[in-house]
Design a protein around this motif. Structure first.
Motif, PDB file in Angstrom:
ATOM      1  N   HIS A   1       0.825  -1.218   0.000  1.00 12.88           N
ATOM      2  CA  HIS A   1       0.000   0.000   0.000  1.00 12.88           C
ATOM      3  C   HIS A   1       0.854   1.260   0.000  1.00 12.88           C
ATOM      4  N   ASP A   2       2.150   1.058  -0.208  1.00 11.86           N
ATOM      5  CA  ASP A   2       3.066   2.187  -0.282  1.00 11.86           C
ATOM      6  C   ASP A   2       2.978   3.071   0.967  1.00 11.86           C
ATOM      7  N   LEU A   3       2.954   2.440   2.122  1.00 18.79           N
ATOM      8  CA  LEU A   3       2.735   3.193   3.364  1.00 18.79           C
ATOM      9  C   LEU A   3       3.939   3.182   4.309  1.00 18.79           C
ATOM     10  N   ILE A   4       5.080   2.705   3.872  1.00 19.48           N
ATOM     11  CA  ILE A   4       6.238   2.752   4.765  1.00 19.48           C
ATOM     12  C   ILE A   4       6.672   4.205   4.922  1.00 19.48           C
ATOM     13  N   GLY A   5       6.858   4.622   6.169  1.00 26.63           N
ATOM     14  CA  GLY A   5       7.135   6.023   6.458  1.00 26.63           C
ATOM     15  C   GLY A   5       8.613   6.358   6.353  1.00 26.63           C
ATOM     16  N   PRO A   6       8.943   7.640   6.615  1.00 32.53           N
ATOM     17  CA  PRO A   6      10.347   8.049   6.591  1.00 32.53           C
ATOM     18  C   PRO A   6      11.131   7.437   7.755  1.00 32.53           C
ATOM     19  N   TYR A   7      12.419   7.334   7.589  1.00 34.37           N
ATOM     20  CA  TYR A   7      13.341   6.869   8.651  1.00 34.37           C
ATOM     21  C   TYR A   7      13.032   5.447   9.129  1.00 34.37           C
ATOM     22  N   ALA A   8      12.410   4.663   8.255  1.00 33.77           N
ATOM     23  CA  ALA A   8      12.027   3.306   8.655  1.00 33.77           C
ATOM     24  C   ALA A   8      13.247   2.432   8.934  1.00 33.77           C
ATOM     25  N   ASP A   9      14.398   2.841   8.441  1.00 32.98           N
ATOM     26  CA  ASP A   9      15.588   2.020   8.686  1.00 32.98           C
ATOM     27  C   ASP A   9      16.380   2.476   9.907  1.00 32.98           C
ATOM     28  N   GLU A  10      15.878   3.493  10.589  1.00 35.28           N
ATOM     29  CA  GLU A  10      16.526   3.931  11.840  1.00 35.28           C
ATOM     30  C   GLU A  10      15.698   3.403  13.005  1.00 35.28           C
ATOM     31  N   PRO A  11      16.113   2.291  13.605  1.00 37.78           N
ATOM     32  CA  PRO A  11      15.228   1.619  14.574  1.00 37.78           C
ATOM     33  C   PRO A  11      14.872   2.465  15.794  1.00 37.78           C
TER      34      PRO A  11
ATOM     35  N   LEU B   1      14.762   5.873  15.861  1.00 38.88           N
ATOM     36  CA  LEU B   1      14.258   7.203  15.527  1.00 38.88           C
ATOM     37  C   LEU B   1      12.760   7.111  15.268  1.00 38.88           C
ATOM     38  N   GLU B   2      12.006   7.756  16.123  1.00 36.72           N
ATOM     39  CA  GLU B   2      10.551   7.736  15.970  1.00 36.72           C
ATOM     40  C   GLU B   2      10.107   8.910  15.105  1.00 36.72           C
ATOM     41  N   PHE B   3       9.129   8.629  14.252  1.00 43.26           N
ATOM     42  CA  PHE B   3       8.581   9.659  13.375  1.00 43.26           C
ATOM     43  C   PHE B   3       7.073   9.733  13.606  1.00 43.26           C
ATOM     44  N   ALA B   4       6.578  10.899  13.963  1.00 44.54           N
ATOM     45  CA  ALA B   4       5.136  11.032  14.198  1.00 44.54           C
ATOM     46  C   ALA B   4       4.657  12.354  13.622  1.00 44.54           C
ATOM     47  N   VAL B   5       3.387  12.403  13.281  1.00 43.88           N
ATOM     48  CA  VAL B   5       2.836  13.565  12.580  1.00 43.88           C
ATOM     49  C   VAL B   5       1.529  14.006  13.220  1.00 43.88           C
TER      50      VAL B   5
ATOM     51  N   VAL C   1       2.792  19.207  11.266  1.00 42.42           N
ATOM     52  CA  VAL C   1       3.972  19.239  12.125  1.00 42.42           C
ATOM     53  C   VAL C   1       4.463  17.809  12.286  1.00 42.42           C
ATOM     54  N   SER C   2       5.752  17.577  11.998  1.00 38.53           N
ATOM     55  CA  SER C   2       6.272  16.228  12.223  1.00 38.53           C
ATOM     56  C   SER C   2       7.277  16.256  13.362  1.00 38.53           C
ATOM     57  N   PHE C   3       7.317  15.155  14.060  1.00 42.77           N
ATOM     58  CA  PHE C   3       8.153  15.016  15.246  1.00 42.77           C
ATOM     59  C   PHE C   3       9.202  13.953  14.972  1.00 42.77           C
ATOM     60  N   LEU C   4      10.466  14.299  15.169  1.00 38.90           N
ATOM     61  CA  LEU C   4      11.554  13.337  15.030  1.00 38.90           C
ATOM     62  C   LEU C   4      12.140  13.142  16.421  1.00 38.90           C
ATOM     63  N   LEU C   5      12.083  11.926  16.913  1.00 39.00           N
ATOM     64  CA  LEU C   5      12.426  11.654  18.313  1.00 39.00           C
ATOM     65  C   LEU C   5      13.512  10.586  18.349  1.00 39.00           C
TER      66      LEU C   5
END
Ligand code: GLA
Ligand code: ZN
Length: 687
Positions: A616-626, A628-632, A640-644
């Protein structure tokens, strides 16, 4: 229940403010006046704007039935309001005063062992006691009468952390009333409970007692001779406490038609079915005390679950500790930066308020070493205070940018208290496999893949999701199979696992192949179910859906027979080597129904989840950084996106979008190389 249907208006949501609300539980009644002045100075420094008052003040306000004296609370409220802060007012019913427990012993709980308690502790009231119901409601009403309309009042906090259970005679009697309402006749009750097993056919309602250690249970709450009785008692007890909440809320509404009311939930808390409560609260709030200091994915799930209670509306973190909790055997400190990181994580998942337990450290009793904004010495030059103040400054700088904003999720995870209860109170499965652990495994895989997820009830509308994951959906009810089928029929995908579709709403097995009514949808049936100690690994060889290699599985192994589905993975070991373990039933509309018959190791869950996301083409950004959380969050203030960065090491990334870091004011270009410090946070308003 007779009056559970009190009207709750959605316009009781908290009004928009200019920033994330910041503060917490404040108990100046435990301190002399000069300390109050020190408190408010410190609060100013830390940008504390909201305090919760009166949570355990029953004895302070009332020393006899029907007598109320608000003098002390008035002084506290006045001082808080003078400082420009707003307050959340509690109804003080979370702990009984001694006079009440002595005058009316029925208000004390009877425990699982059948022992009637005498006075002590808190969260100690029998929810069915007519005396407790009358006096708690009266107290809530008197408090509301006193503070309704106060310009600094922002919300009502009813009770405190509802939970536990009572097994007294009043509860047994209320249970029978609840059962009569549910079943109408004893015949229907006997059928639902499969009472002919072990000669349990009831011929009079009065023969029904509470299921506990001296009736149906052995070895504790999960070992019951009759799942039907125990499950109904869990439902009843959750409803009984809900009734307490409803009673108090109604008493508040007699004096205050508008101020939103909530109670502090506890996330994945088994005894209370928060979905049954959800329509009665005006907004969700919860107390975030993660079990370990590596609980980031668990907190992500819990925030999503709490946000899901009110259809994605923002929630509050009503409590968290600035430093340590006191209730554990070992109470680790939050490491430098962790408080800030976890607080931003809650905002990232939809919190519009971040509050502490507690503002000043208690002098005595069991929480005297629990962390607080101000310690016993009242110091403001501590690491804890500096971190609290820094976070207050962050919130002020970011302002209203995310308030009211929502999570744009295309993926849902179903969470169902009935399935949780039913699967864990049942013999014959694998008692080492728990419901939250399985849900967490799937949610974690989504979270690591940078995907926004809604966690919703089994009766939720699923129309807006491309992917719905229903882990361990043990019980089928509320037409859930048809709503799942509809997802697949419009081109979405669904995923379910072992032990799903096993029982109906009464916990009786379907007289059909597992997964029962779900079997045609997934194109698969379960022939046998093996369970083994966690050390026994069965490898699963992948060969379908474009996947290859091996996954590890353990604990529960369903031997699957595909009936229309393609085999994605087959067991490689034991006598069922070669038999199907993971299947995929394609749909004409383009989606698929995936069935995972074994408890996969975390990497294995990720492989399957990413395969589904990928379709479904739904893999998000930074998926290879275990780590690093990405939330929107998306709302009036834009996206606003959050990089944690949850790691103890810096992480270097390529920015997924252009925007402005709202904490630092720095501009970020799409494709810029960025480094996040250990525990670092970026709050990016995207252009
Ligand atoms: C709970 C309660 C508080 C306090 C904290 C301590 O959340 O609501 O009163 O006991 O735990 O962690
Ligand atoms: Zn009771």
């Amino acid at each position: 229940m007779t009056d559970t249907d009190i009207v709750t208006h959605t316009d009781h949501r908290p009004a928009a403010r200019e920033k994330v609300l910041y503060g917490g539980d404040y108990n100046p009644e435990q301190w002399p006046r000069d300390v109050w002045e020190q408190d408010h100075n410190a609060f100013d420094l830390a940008r504390i704007d909201t305090v919760t008052l009166g949570v355990f003040d029953w004895a302070l306000i009332s020393n006899a039935e029907g007598k109320y004296d608000f003098t002390s609370l008035d002084e506290i409220v006045t001082r808080v309001a003078e400082s420009g802060r707003q307050f959340v007012m509690a109804t003080a019913t979370g702990a009984l005063p001694p006079w009440l427990a002595h005058q009316h012993p029925e208000v004390n709980r009877t425990d699982f062992e059948g022992r009637r308690h005498v006075y002590g502790q808190r969260h100690n009231a029998c929810p069915s006691s007519p005396v407790f119901r009358r006096l708690s409601t009266s107290l809530a009403g008197a408090t509301a009468e006193r503070y309704a309309g106060h310009p600094a009042l922002v919300a009502w906090h009813i009770g405190n952390e509802y939970g536990g259970a009572c097994y007294c005679k009043n509860c047994a009697a209320s249970f029978r009333v609840w059962l009569r309402k549910r079943y109408t006749t004893l015949e229907q009750l006997n059928t639902a409970w499969n009472a002919s097993f072990w000669s349990h056919t009831f011929s009079d309602w009065e023969q029904i007692v509470s299921p506990n250690a001296i009736s149906e249970h052995w070895r504790g709450p999960n070992h019951t001779a009759f799942q039907g009785i125990t499950l109904d008692y869990l439902r009843f007890m959750s409803d009984a406490m809900l009734q307490n909440f409803i009673d108090e809320k109604a008493a508040i509404r007699e004096h205050d038609a508008a101020t939103p009311a909530t109670t502090n939930f506890m996330g994945m808390y088994r005894p209370i079915d928060y979905h049954r409560w959800a329509k009665h609260i005006d907004f969700a709030s919860w107390d975030n005390y993660p079990p370990t200091d590596r609980s980031e994915s668990r907190m992500a799930l819990t925030h999503d679950l709490m946000r899901g209670l009110k259809g994605g509306d923002p929630f509050w973190v009503m409590e968290q500790t600035p430093t340590i909790t006191a209730s554990r055997d070992i109470n680790p400190l939050k490491r430098p930066g962790v408080l800030r990181l976890w607080s931003w994580q809650s905002v990232a998942h939809g919190a519009d308020a971040v509050l502490y337990f507690q503002m000043r450290q208690s002098r005595g009793a069991c929480e005297k070493y629990h962390g607080a904004v101000l310690d016993h010495a009242g110091r403001m030059d501590t690491r804890a205070f500096r971190e609290v103040a820094q976070l207050g400054a962050d919130f002020e700088r970011v302002g209203a940018a995310v308030l009211g904003a929502r999570t744009p999720a295309r993926v849902a995870v179903l969470f169902d208290w009935d399935s949780w209860w039913a699967s864990e109170i049942t013999d014959g499965l694998n008692r080492t496999v728990t419901y939250p652990q399985v849900v967490l495994g799937y949610h974690r895989a989504l979270w690591q893949a940078g995907v926004q997820v809604d966690v919703v009830a089994a009766d939720a509308t699923l129309d807006r999701y491309d992917i719905v994951i229903a882990p361990l959906l043990h019980m089928l009810k509320d037409d859930v199979e048809n709503r799942l089928r509809a997802v697949v029929e419009r081109g979405g995908s669904i995923v379910s696992t072992f032990l799903s579709g096993r029982v109906d709403q009464d916990t009786n097995a379907f007289l059909a192949d597992a997964p029962g009514p779900l079997a045609p949808l997934f194109g698969v049936r379960v022939e046998e179910t093996d369970s083994l100690p966690a050390e026994s690994i069965n490898r699963i060889a992948l060969s379908g859906a474009g996947l290859d290699g091996f996954l590890g599985s353990r604990s529960i192994f369903e031997i699957l027979v595909p009936e229309g589905a393609e085999v994605v993975g087959a067991y490689a070991d034991d006598f069922y080597a070669g038999r199907a373990a993971v299947t995929r039933m394609p749909s004409a509309a383009g989606g698929a129904a995936w069935y995972v018959g074994a408890l996969l190791d975390p990497d294995g869950v990720s492989v399957i989840v990413r395969a589904v996301l990928d379709e479904h083409d739904l893999i998000g950004p930074y998926a290879d950084e275990p780590d690093l959380e990405f939330a929107v969050r998306e709302g009036a203030g834009g996206r606003v996106s959050f990089l944690l960065n949850h790691a103890d090491a810096p992480v270097s990334i390529i920015a997924h979008a252009a925007g402005t870091d709202l904490i630092t004011g720095d501009t970020v270009g799409n494709g810029d190389a960025l480094t996040l410090e250990p525990k670092g946070v970026i709050v990016l308003r995207e252009n």
